[in-house]
Design a protein around this motif. Sequence first.
Motif, PDB file in Angstrom:
ATOM      1  N   LEU A 192       0.807  -1.219   0.000  1.00 28.61           N
ATOM      2  CA  LEU A 192       0.000   0.000   0.000  1.00 28.61           C
ATOM      3  C   LEU A 192       0.840   1.269   0.000  1.00 28.61           C
ATOM      4  O   LEU A 192       0.311   2.367   0.049  1.00 28.61           O
ATOM      5  CB  LEU A 192      -0.937   0.017   1.217  1.00 28.61           C
ATOM      6  CG  LEU A 192      -1.922  -1.145   1.314  1.00 28.61           C
ATOM      7  CD1 LEU A 192      -2.785  -0.988   2.549  1.00 28.61           C
ATOM      8  CD2 LEU A 192      -2.790  -1.217   0.061  1.00 28.61           C
ATOM      9  N   GLY A 193       2.135   1.138  -0.046  1.00 27.41           N
ATOM     10  CA  GLY A 193       2.998   2.304  -0.082  1.00 27.41           C
ATOM     11  C   GLY A 193       3.042   3.077   1.226  1.00 27.41           C
ATOM     12  O   GLY A 193       3.245   4.287   1.228  1.00 27.41           O
ATOM     13  N   LEU A 194       2.848   2.402   2.329  1.00 26.22           N
ATOM     14  CA  LEU A 194       2.835   3.077   3.617  1.00 26.22           C
ATOM     15  C   LEU A 194       4.179   3.715   3.949  1.00 26.22           C
ATOM     16  O   LEU A 194       4.246   4.669   4.719  1.00 26.22           O
ATOM     17  CB  LEU A 194       2.415   2.105   4.720  1.00 26.22           C
ATOM     18  CG  LEU A 194       1.973   2.724   6.038  1.00 26.22           C
ATOM     19  CD1 LEU A 194       0.772   3.610   5.837  1.00 26.22           C
ATOM     20  CD2 LEU A 194       1.660   1.654   7.055  1.00 26.22           C
ATOM     21  N   ASN A 195       5.249   3.233   3.343  1.00 28.40           N
ATOM     22  CA  ASN A 195       6.569   3.851   3.573  1.00 28.40           C
ATOM     23  C   ASN A 195       6.589   5.306   3.143  1.00 28.40           C
ATOM     24  O   ASN A 195       7.327   6.110   3.682  1.00 28.40           O
ATOM     25  CB  ASN A 195       7.664   3.094   2.828  1.00 28.40           C
ATOM     26  CG  ASN A 195       8.130   1.884   3.588  1.00 28.40           C
ATOM     27  OD1 ASN A 195       7.944   1.780   4.778  1.00 28.40           O
ATOM     28  ND2 ASN A 195       8.733   0.961   2.883  1.00 28.40           N
ATOM     29  N   SER A 196       5.765   5.647   2.149  1.00 32.62           N
ATOM     30  CA  SER A 196       5.763   7.023   1.646  1.00 32.62           C
ATOM     31  C   SER A 196       4.822   7.927   2.440  1.00 32.62           C
ATOM     32  O   SER A 196       4.709   9.108   2.137  1.00 32.62           O
ATOM     33  CB  SER A 196       5.374   7.043   0.167  1.00 32.62           C
ATOM     34  OG  SER A 196       4.042   6.565   0.018  1.00 32.62           O
ATOM     35  N   CYS A 197       4.175   7.410   3.450  1.00 32.89           N
ATOM     36  CA  CYS A 197       3.266   8.205   4.275  1.00 32.89           C
ATOM     37  C   CYS A 197       4.064   9.184   5.119  1.00 32.89           C
ATOM     38  O   CYS A 197       4.912   8.798   5.910  1.00 32.89           O
ATOM     39  CB  CYS A 197       2.422   7.300   5.173  1.00 32.89           C
ATOM     40  SG  CYS A 197       1.298   8.214   6.245  1.00 32.89           S
ATOM     41  N   GLN A 198       3.803  10.482   4.957  1.00 32.37           N
ATOM     42  CA  GLN A 198       4.515  11.525   5.685  1.00 32.37           C
ATOM     43  C   GLN A 198       3.687  12.087   6.842  1.00 32.37           C
ATOM     44  O   GLN A 198       4.077  13.069   7.458  1.00 32.37           O
ATOM     45  CB  GLN A 198       4.891  12.656   4.723  1.00 32.37           C
ATOM     46  CG  GLN A 198       5.789  12.216   3.591  1.00 32.37           C
ATOM     47  CD  GLN A 198       7.136  11.737   4.082  1.00 32.37           C
ATOM     48  OE1 GLN A 198       7.750  12.363   4.936  1.00 32.37           O
ATOM     49  NE2 GLN A 198       7.605  10.617   3.560  1.00 32.37           N
ATOM     50  N   GLN A 199       2.544  11.475   7.121  1.00 29.17           N
ATOM     51  CA  GLN A 199       1.655  11.968   8.168  1.00 29.17           C
ATOM     52  C   GLN A 199       2.234  11.647   9.544  1.00 29.17           C
ATOM     53  O   GLN A 199       2.745  10.563   9.767  1.00 29.17           O
ATOM     54  CB  GLN A 199       0.267  11.350   8.025  1.00 29.17           C
ATOM     55  CG  GLN A 199      -0.318  11.437   6.628  1.00 29.17           C
ATOM     56  CD  GLN A 199      -0.293  12.840   6.053  1.00 29.17           C
ATOM     57  OE1 GLN A 199      -0.564  13.798   6.742  1.00 29.17           O
ATOM     58  NE2 GLN A 199       0.055  12.957   4.786  1.00 29.17           N
ATOM     59  N   SER A 200       2.103  12.579  10.479  1.00 30.33           N
ATOM     60  CA  SER A 200       2.698  12.374  11.798  1.00 30.33           C
ATOM     61  C   SER A 200       1.685  11.980  12.871  1.00 30.33           C
ATOM     62  O   SER A 200       2.068  11.439  13.897  1.00 30.33           O
ATOM     63  CB  SER A 200       3.450  13.623  12.239  1.00 30.33           C
ATOM     64  OG  SER A 200       2.564  14.719  12.290  1.00 30.33           O
ATOM     65  N   THR A 201       0.402  12.239  12.644  1.00 25.78           N
ATOM     66  CA  THR A 201      -0.591  11.877  13.657  1.00 25.78           C
ATOM     67  C   THR A 201      -1.239  10.553  13.302  1.00 25.78           C
ATOM     68  O   THR A 201      -1.306  10.167  12.124  1.00 25.78           O
ATOM     69  CB  THR A 201      -1.692  12.946  13.794  1.00 25.78           C
ATOM     70  OG1 THR A 201      -2.462  12.986  12.587  1.00 25.78           O
ATOM     71  CG2 THR A 201      -1.102  14.316  14.087  1.00 25.78           C
ATOM     72  N   MET A 202      -1.726   9.855  14.319  1.00 20.56           N
ATOM     73  CA  MET A 202      -2.369   8.562  14.100  1.00 20.56           C
ATOM     74  C   MET A 202      -3.617   8.723  13.229  1.00 20.56           C
ATOM     75  O   MET A 202      -3.880   7.898  12.357  1.00 20.56           O
ATOM     76  CB  MET A 202      -2.721   7.937  15.448  1.00 20.56           C
ATOM     77  CG  MET A 202      -3.224   6.535  15.330  1.00 20.56           C
ATOM     78  SD  MET A 202      -1.938   5.466  14.677  1.00 20.56           S
ATOM     79  CE  MET A 202      -1.569   4.536  16.108  1.00 20.56           C
TER      80      MET A 202
END
Length: 70
Positions: free
Chosen positions: A48-58
């Motif tokens: 799912l490409g979660l490595n590219s997620c730059q979000q900091s909050t849950m």
Amino acid sequence: NGVALQVIRHAGHFLATNRKLLSRKQIQAFYKLRWAIEETFRYLKTNLGLNSCQQSTMRAQGCFVGLCLQ
């Protein structure tokens, strides 16, 4: 560093914890649960490409995963 560990051997692997009051079966159960969590994260990162997620909050990360699943 002065940390006392309890180490057990299970199925050719060493399992370690700093929680000295846990039984052997409890340690194995915790590791089994943790392994399922690790496999889920690996799937999310790989597929799912979660490595590219730059979000900091849950909450933001949850939205990102939700969008990836659609």
